[in-house]
Design an enzyme around this catalytic site. Structure first.
Site, PDB file in Angstrom:
ATOM      1  N   VAL A  14       7.515   2.375   3.894  1.00  0.00           N
ATOM      2  CA  VAL A  14       8.435   1.669   2.997  1.00  0.00           C
ATOM      3  C   VAL A  14       7.925   1.746   1.558  1.00  0.00           C
ATOM      4  O   VAL A  14       8.700   1.980   0.621  1.00  0.00           O
ATOM      5  CB  VAL A  14       8.656   0.208   3.444  1.00  0.00           C
ATOM      6  CG1 VAL A  14       9.562  -0.535   2.473  1.00  0.00           C
ATOM      7  CG2 VAL A  14       9.255   0.168   4.847  1.00  0.00           C
ATOM      8  N   CYS A  15       6.628   1.589   1.358  1.00  0.00           N
ATOM      9  CA  CYS A  15       6.056   1.661   0.005  1.00  0.00           C
ATOM     10  C   CYS A  15       6.234   3.062  -0.581  1.00  0.00           C
ATOM     11  O   CYS A  15       6.559   3.207  -1.766  1.00  0.00           O
ATOM     12  CB  CYS A  15       4.577   1.291   0.032  1.00  0.00           C
ATOM     13  SG  CYS A  15       4.259  -0.384   0.638  1.00  0.00           S
ATOM     14  N   ASP A  16       6.031   4.063   0.248  1.00  0.00           N
ATOM     15  CA  ASP A  16       6.237   5.456  -0.151  1.00  0.00           C
ATOM     16  C   ASP A  16       7.692   5.642  -0.586  1.00  0.00           C
ATOM     17  O   ASP A  16       7.978   6.158  -1.677  1.00  0.00           O
ATOM     18  CB  ASP A  16       5.885   6.354   1.040  1.00  0.00           C
ATOM     19  CG  ASP A  16       6.105   7.832   0.782  1.00  0.00           C
ATOM     20  OD1 ASP A  16       7.231   8.230   0.413  1.00  0.00           O
ATOM     21  OD2 ASP A  16       5.158   8.605   0.991  1.00  0.00           O
ATOM     22  N   SER A  27       0.845  -1.199   0.000  1.00  0.00           N
ATOM     23  CA  SER A  27       0.000   0.000   0.000  1.00  0.00           C
ATOM     24  C   SER A  27       0.878   1.245   0.000  1.00  0.00           C
ATOM     25  O   SER A  27       1.807   1.357   0.798  1.00  0.00           O
ATOM     26  CB  SER A  27      -0.905   0.032   1.233  1.00  0.00           C
ATOM     27  OG  SER A  27      -1.616   1.258   1.264  1.00  0.00           O
ATOM     28  N   THR A  82       8.562   3.800  -3.896  1.00  0.00           N
ATOM     29  CA  THR A  82       7.996   4.464  -5.073  1.00  0.00           C
ATOM     30  C   THR A  82       8.753   5.748  -5.391  1.00  0.00           C
ATOM     31  O   THR A  82       9.062   6.029  -6.549  1.00  0.00           O
ATOM     32  CB  THR A  82       6.498   4.727  -4.860  1.00  0.00           C
ATOM     33  OG1 THR A  82       5.869   3.464  -4.564  1.00  0.00           O
ATOM     34  CG2 THR A  82       5.852   5.325  -6.098  1.00  0.00           C
TER      35      THR A  82
END
Length: 173
Positions: A64-66, A59, A69
């Site tokens: 971490v996803c932020d 998500s 990306t």
């Protein structure tokens, strides 16, 4: 019957089950149907002839996803015209668009696996318990052969950015 791989990954130390096959370098990249926005679908074949770095995140609303990306967005402009970076999550397309606008993400294509979970099942990253896609990196060449794979052991860990980018640069030469 869909393959299940129990205990191959964790979330905060707790085992989770991934649905789908474990893909390997040299495998043909499986086709999938995924959403560009709420109503418009796309597939692997829409990127035929391009080298694809597929960055899979659970998500975009997590740290971490932020970071993952943002990192690939920064690198995208250095990779050449024949390379596309796809960030795939089960987030709704609205949330992906909002995230990209707020974070200044303008070189990565965000795609949503919310509707069919087709990507997650085909690439062996669908988390059975959460119906989210597990963190992974795939690099697929212009002929749709997988050239690099990293399935993260723990969902909260960062991928090996340098190894993925080096593999991508080698392929894009």
């Amino acid at each position: 019957m869909t393959q299940e791989r129990a205990g191959v990954a964790t979330l905060g130390g707790q085992p989770i089950t991934l649905t789908g096959p474990e893909l390997k370098v040299g495998d043909k990249a499986p086709e999938f149907t995924i959403n560009k926005d709420l109503m418009t679908e796309t597939s692997l074949s829409d990127f035929k002839g391009q080298i694809k770095l597929i960055s899979v995140v659970p998500s975009l609303d997590t740290d971490v996803c932020d970071a993952q990306t943002r990192r690939f967005n920064q690198e995208a402009s250095k990779l050449g015209e024949n390379v596309v970076i796809l960030t795939i999550s089960a987030d709704l397309p609205f949330a992906q668009t909002r995230f990209c606008a707020a974070a200044g993400i303008d070189r990565v294509v965000t795609l949503s696996d919310y509707k069919h979970r087709s990507f997650g099942r085909a690439y062996g990253v669908l988390i059975k318990e959460l119906q989210l896609d597990h963190r992974a990196i795939f690099i697929v060449d212009a002929d749709d052969t997988i050239r690099y794979v990293e399935y993260l052991q723990d969902m909260t860990a960062h991928p090996d950015y340098e190894a993925a980018l080096e593999a991508l640069r080698e392929l894009a030469k």
